[in-house]
Design an enzyme around this catalytic site. Structure first.
Site, PDB file in Angstrom:
ATOM      1  N   HIS A  18     -74.351   5.349  45.949  1.00  0.00           N
ATOM      2  CA  HIS A  18     -75.314   5.008  47.315  1.00  0.00           C
ATOM      3  C   HIS A  18     -75.458   6.141  47.645  1.00  0.00           C
ATOM      4  CE1 HIS A  18     -70.650   5.573  47.977  1.00  0.00           C
ATOM      5  NE2 HIS A  18     -71.272   6.537  49.238  1.00  0.00           N
TER       6      HIS A  18
ATOM      7  N   HIS B 130     -76.245   8.468  51.497  1.00  0.00           N
ATOM      8  CA  HIS B 130     -75.835   8.496  53.785  1.00  0.00           C
ATOM      9  C   HIS B 130     -77.352   8.690  53.814  1.00  0.00           C
ATOM     10  CE1 HIS B 130     -71.810   7.898  53.299  1.00  0.00           C
ATOM     11  NE2 HIS B 130     -71.820   8.871  52.144  1.00  0.00           N
TER      12      HIS B 130
HETATM   13  P1  AMP Z   1     -68.634   7.769  50.123  1.00  0.00           P
HETATM   14  O1  AMP Z   1     -68.334   6.478  48.764  1.00  0.00           O
HETATM   15  O2  AMP Z   1     -67.481   8.655  50.424  1.00  0.00           O
HETATM   16  O3  AMP Z   1     -69.906   8.229  50.149  1.00  0.00           O
HETATM   17  O4  AMP Z   1     -68.399   6.803  51.653  1.00  0.00           O
HETATM   18  C1  AMP Z   1     -68.685   5.726  52.053  1.00  0.00           C
HETATM   19  C2  AMP Z   1     -69.183   5.040  52.920  1.00  0.00           C
HETATM   20  O5  AMP Z   1     -68.559   4.164  52.671  1.00  0.00           O
HETATM   21  C3  AMP Z   1     -68.037   5.899  54.366  1.00  0.00           C
HETATM   22  O6  AMP Z   1     -68.600   5.969  55.053  1.00  0.00           O
HETATM   23  C4  AMP Z   1     -67.852   4.795  54.741  1.00  0.00           C
HETATM   24  O7  AMP Z   1     -67.411   4.461  56.292  1.00  0.00           O
HETATM   25  C5  AMP Z   1     -68.725   3.238  54.462  1.00  0.00           C
HETATM   26  N1  AMP Z   1     -68.125   1.981  54.313  1.00  0.00           N
HETATM   27  C6  AMP Z   1     -66.495   1.386  53.370  1.00  0.00           C
HETATM   28  N2  AMP Z   1     -66.617   0.209  53.579  1.00  0.00           N
HETATM   29  C7  AMP Z   1     -67.366  -0.104  54.669  1.00  0.00           C
HETATM   30  C8  AMP Z   1     -68.248  -1.029  54.600  1.00  0.00           C
HETATM   31  N3  AMP Z   1     -67.283  -2.500  54.402  1.00  0.00           N
HETATM   32  N4  AMP Z   1     -69.357  -1.651  55.509  1.00  0.00           N
HETATM   33  C9  AMP Z   1     -70.073  -0.162  55.544  1.00  0.00           C
HETATM   34  N5  AMP Z   1     -69.698   0.615  55.354  1.00  0.00           N
HETATM   35  C10 AMP Z   1     -68.399   0.521  54.683  1.00  0.00           C
END
Ligand code: AMP
Ligand code: ZN
Length: 142
Positions: free
Chosen positions: A99, A101
């Site tokens: 993913h 951001h």
């Molecule tokens: P990272 O793996 O650190 O790059 O970030 C994962 C991101 O996914 C975090 O910013 C979380 O807030 C976000 N996240 C986790 N679960 C969900 C969800 N069910 N819906 C939307 N965002 C999510």
């Protein structure tokens, strides 16, 4: 992939505030945003992170990310945006499904950027040589 939150969002098994979807990708709001309008884009297929994602998907992924970044900036009235991928636990990755951001930024939001270091001795040259050696293994050279 069983027990992957983003696979479940892609499959419609978990709710998400989607802003875009097509046959290969889904974009939705991060549930815990750095700033309002913080978007995540995922491929529907499960890959652990960028380095595990096939190049053909990465190409389309970044083309889509460019467009969504423009929309995030316009739609939130931002002055710019950060686009960041946390690849690996050490980099802060907590959801192990590729993913990116997209975080809208304002000139005066006070969030700043990365802390920066200064190289000592020949450390800069050494690390450059190590990365260049790794690139040769990947058959990419200047
Ligand atoms: P990272 O793996 O650190 O790059 O970030 C994962 C991101 O996914 C975090 O910013 C979380 O807030 C976000 N996240 C986790 N679960 C969900 C969800 N069910 N819906 C939307 N965002 C999510
Ligand atoms: Zn997944």
């Amino acid at each position: 992939m069983l027990d992957c939150v983003f696979c479940k969002i892609a499959a419609g098994e978990l709710p998400a505030t989607k802003i875009y979807e097509d046959a290969q990708f889904v974009a939705f709001l991060d549930i815990r945003p750095v700033q309002p309008g913080h978007v995540l884009i995922i491929p529907r297929s499960h890959y652990e992170n960028l380095t595990a994602t096939p190049a053909v998907i990465v190409g389309r992924f970044f083309q889509l990310a460019q467009k969504i970044a423009s929309a995030v900036i316009q739609g939130t009235g931002a002055d710019g945006c950060n686009m960041t991928m946390n690849n690996g636990r050490a980099a802060g990755q907590v959801v192990f499904h590729t993913h990116i951001h997209i975080i809208p930024r304002k000139d005066d939001d006070g969030l700043g950027t990365w802390p920066q270091l200064e190289y000592q001795g020949n450390a800069m040259q050494e690390v450059a040589e190590n990365i260049k050696s790794a690139l040769k293994v990947l058959d990419l050279r200047s």
